[in-house]
Every structure is written in structure tokens, then in C-alpha cells.
Design a protein around this motif. Sequence first.
Motif, short mmCIF file in Angstrom:
data_model
loop_
_atom_site.label_atom_id
_atom_site.label_comp_id
_atom_site.label_asym_id
_atom_site.label_seq_id
_atom_site.Cartn_x
_atom_site.Cartn_y
_atom_site.Cartn_z
N VAL A 400 0.84 -1.21 0.00
CA VAL A 400 0.00 0.00 0.00
C VAL A 400 0.87 1.26 0.00
N ASN A 401 0.37 2.30 -0.63
CA ASN A 401 1.04 3.60 -0.61
C ASN A 401 0.37 4.50 0.42
N PRO A 402 1.06 5.58 0.85
CA PRO A 402 0.51 6.42 1.94
C PRO A 402 -0.92 6.90 1.69
N ALA A 403 -1.29 7.16 0.43
CA ALA A 403 -2.63 7.70 0.17
C ALA A 403 -3.74 6.77 0.65
N HIS A 404 -3.45 5.47 0.72
CA HIS A 404 -4.48 4.52 1.15
C HIS A 404 -4.10 3.78 2.43
N ALA A 405 -3.03 4.23 3.09
CA ALA A 405 -2.54 3.49 4.26
C ALA A 405 -3.58 3.45 5.39
N ALA A 406 -4.47 4.44 5.43
CA ALA A 406 -5.50 4.45 6.48
C ALA A 406 -6.43 3.25 6.35
N ALA A 407 -6.44 2.62 5.18
CA ALA A 407 -7.32 1.46 4.97
C ALA A 407 -6.71 0.17 5.51
N LEU A 408 -5.47 0.24 6.03
CA LEU A 408 -4.80 -1.00 6.45
C LEU A 408 -5.56 -1.81 7.51
N PRO A 409 -6.05 -1.16 8.60
CA PRO A 409 -6.76 -1.98 9.60
C PRO A 409 -7.98 -2.70 9.00
N GLU A 410 -8.74 -1.99 8.15
CA GLU A 410 -9.92 -2.63 7.55
C GLU A 410 -9.50 -3.75 6.58
N THR A 411 -8.41 -3.52 5.87
CA THR A 411 -7.93 -4.55 4.94
C THR A 411 -7.52 -5.81 5.71
N LEU A 412 -6.82 -5.60 6.82
CA LEU A 412 -6.40 -6.76 7.64
C LEU A 412 -7.63 -7.51 8.16
N ALA A 413 -8.65 -6.75 8.59
CA ALA A 413 -9.87 -7.40 9.10
C ALA A 413 -10.56 -8.17 7.97
N MET A 414 -10.56 -7.59 6.76
CA MET A 414 -11.22 -8.28 5.64
C MET A 414 -10.47 -9.57 5.28
N LEU A 415 -9.12 -9.50 5.33
CA LEU A 415 -8.35 -10.71 5.01
C LEU A 415 -8.58 -11.78 6.07
N ASP A 416 -8.73 -11.33 7.31
CA ASP A 416 -9.00 -12.27 8.39
C ASP A 416 -10.33 -12.99 8.12
N ALA A 417 -11.33 -12.22 7.71
CA ALA A 417 -12.65 -12.82 7.43
C ALA A 417 -12.60 -13.66 6.15
N ALA A 418 -11.70 -13.32 5.24
CA ALA A 418 -11.65 -14.01 3.94
C ALA A 418 -10.94 -15.36 4.01
N THR A 419 -10.15 -15.57 5.06
CA THR A 419 -9.34 -16.80 5.12
C THR A 419 -9.85 -17.73 6.21
N THR A 420 -9.78 -19.01 5.94
CA THR A 420 -10.19 -20.02 6.93
C THR A 420 -9.03 -20.99 7.12
N VAL A 421 -8.66 -21.19 8.38
CA VAL A 421 -7.61 -22.19 8.71
C VAL A 421 -8.31 -23.34 9.44
N THR A 422 -8.10 -24.57 8.96
CA THR A 422 -8.76 -25.74 9.56
C THR A 422 -7.71 -26.74 10.06
N ASP A 423 -8.20 -27.71 10.84
CA ASP A 423 -7.27 -28.71 11.37
C ASP A 423 -6.82 -29.69 10.29
N ALA A 424 -7.76 -30.04 9.42
CA ALA A 424 -7.42 -31.03 8.37
C ALA A 424 -7.18 -30.30 7.05
#
Length: 436
Positions: A400-424
Motif C-alpha cells: 500500500v502507498n501512503p494515500a491509502h494506508a489508512a485502509a490497512l486496519p480494515e484490509t487486515l480485518a477483511m483478510l482475516d474474514a476471507a481466510t479459513t484455517v482448519t485442522d485437516a
Amino acid sequence: MRAVDLIRRKRDGGELTAAEIRFLIGGIATGEVPDYQWSALTMAILWRGMTPVETAALVDAMLHSGTVVDLSDIPGPKVDKHSTGGVGDKTSLILAPVAAACGVTVPMVSGRGLGHTGGTLDKLESIPGFCVDLDLDAYRRIARDCGLVLIGQTAEIAPADRVLYALRDATATVESIPLITASILSKKLAEGIDGLVLDVKTGDGAFMATHEDARTLAESMTRIGRELGKPVQALITSMDAPLGRAVGNALEVQEAVECLQGRGPDDLMEVSLELAAEMLLLGGVAASRDEALAACRQSIADGSALDRFRRVIAAQGGDPRVCDDSEGVLPRAAVVEPFRAARSGYLARIRAWSVGQASMLLGAGRARVDSTIDHAAGILFRRTVGDAVQAGDVIAEIHVNPAHAAALPETLAMLDAATTVTDAPPRPRSRILERL
Ligand code: URA
């Protein structure tokens, strides 16, 4: 003939003749059928549908609303590929040079990204100097000299589609199979091709979310294309997860170059090579799928595909050193932030739609047709579906470049919701779901 009578007939479920459809399309340029009548008509078509005969007449009328390029003076087959779009889909940048190196000329007219999906033109424009706004003379010359050319839609190519697409976008009538068929085929058949390969994507990040809808669209496009005398072959491919590791324009160009250097990720290589092989088969330069796939792989192993890419980049004003030193030539984001696994297990899902939305927050995508984009921004996955991860491992890098850096927390939250880690571990699946 009056447009209002034809709108009424379609509204009531009737059929239009080829002459009536020609009148309606012709009326766009002359003003005889104004936008408000076409808006009503597209809504009537969305509800009532069209027969294959009507759809073929619509494709034909839209195709002939502009120039149908004649490439018959270029020897050999001319074949293009069209994808219905997705997240991380950079196959055009890989398969076009591969097919060209194998003897199929690829005259490609592409679009820009919109919403969560990326566009080939935006990716190419991240290469310094690369020009996609070429006229048809340059298009013909570069196709002849390089065996491929990659440009944007010109004013001459299917102008009726430009008007109708903008209307459909504003009137909630994009999702009509006959209108999508006519929009895509009119543009592609105007390129001067002998055959077309379609990559109809399905899944979370695709325009057609279900396999059934993707099949209906693929069947419509293959049938109408064949009726109009052009061989069309379609693959239905999965867009549940981003294709490859990179999402974002310069990052995707770098990944495409790595593929052409023989270092591409498996899923992206699979889809790119299968589509390229279909192009070779349609072009008649290979006798079987195995032979076509072997030729495509060889073009990567011997460097001839990468060389084609280098040549077309230079011919279109771009810096060809991108093929040897992508990192040095492509724009880089100022900030690279890791996204880490919250727990240990196997990466089972990466939802394409959410990743596409997250990359838009970083400035990599376009919310509106006239939005500007940041070519350096995007998301680079360091782990992919099926990989084992330990808590704290870097799953992806956010560029990311500074112009959009404020979006980092929301981006991290979206990636967290977008990914699933399972046992198998998840069951390995091919991206190729069906061949029509
Ligand atoms: N892409 C197009 O070019 N046209 C449509 O109608 C839908 C997707």
C-alpha cells in the motif's frame, strides 16, 4: 417500424425479427432509438429473454455497428481468449505470448477492471510506458510483427456495445444472458479472429456465482458463436479463491513474468496452459490436447513465450526489461504490511470476493469507471489454499502507498474474514470444472 411497438412486443414475451433488431441497434447511432427506449428494451429482454435466433441477430447487429477488422493478410490462425473476470486473473498475460510462440496469432482487445475484478489493461499499464490506446493500423501491424497485440476497445469496435453497456450498468440490466452474450461476442468477433476460447468463471469472486449460471452463459456464447460461423470453445473454471498468489496490477504482472520464466504457481499455470492449449487446438496447430499442452510447456521452457512478451511490450512502448527484472522496473508500494495466521492448521479457504474488495480499499481496483488506480497496490499471498501454517506465519503481504494506508486496519480485518484455517487439509481440487 416503431421502437415502441417492438418494446411492447418484447415486454409481452414476443419475438423480434433480425430486421427489427438491426433497426433497433442502427437507431443507437442515428438517435432514432434514444437511450430511454433502449433502457426499457434491455429491461424487457432481461425479464423475457431472447431465443437463440434473436440473440444471434443481436450479436450480428452489434458486431456490424462498427468496424469488423480484417486480419486475413496475417498468415496462420488468429485466436483470442475472453474471461468473464475474477480476482488475480492474469491468464491473458501468460497465454497470449504462449499461444503466439506456438504459432497462433492473438489479437486481443481487453477491458479495464471494475469493482472487485481486475482488468488486463490496468495490469499492462503498470509496465512503464506501455500503451493500450492504439489505433487499428498499429493493432494490425503489431499483431503481424509480434504474433500478439494487447489493446483497449477503440471507438470503431462494436460502438453499440459501449452505449448499451453503460445503459445496462445504470439500469440494473447487466445480468441478462442474451445481453452478456451479445456484448462479449460482438466485441470479440470484431477483432478479426478465426476462433475464440472462453474462460467462464464461477464461484464467490465471479460474475456468475453458480456453476449452473456459468454453464448457461457458456452454452449461450458457444452456441451463438458457432451459429455465426466462429468456432468457440469454453472452459468453466473456479473463482472461489484468487488465481495465483498476486492480486493488484504490478504484482500480477510480476507473477505473469514468473510464470513465463517457468516459476509460476500451480493453479495459475494449470488454467493458463489449459486455455492456451484450447487456443492451439482451435487454431489447428496441434492435433490433440496432450500435444497442445506439450507445445505450450515447451514455449515456456525454451524462453520463446517470454521472448514474445518482451517483443510486444517493446512494440507497445513499454519497458521490456520488466521480463528480466520485474522488481526493478515495476512500481513498488511504499509500505508492505504482513497479514499473519491467527492459528495453526491448514489454509482451507481464501475467499476471492473479499480479497478483491480488500484490494480495492488499497487503491488497486476501481469503484467507478473513471476512478484512478494505484498500480503498485495489492495483496501478495505467501501461502495458498492447502498449505500448512503455524500461528504467526505470514499468509499475505499487503502492498500500500501512503494515500491509502489508512485502509490497512480494515484490509487486515477483511483478510482475516476471507481466510479459513482448519485442522485437516482441504481436498485438492482442479480449477478446471468443465469443458464445453
Ligand atoms: N463483459 C462484457 O464485456 N459485457 C457484459 O455484458 C458483461 C461482461
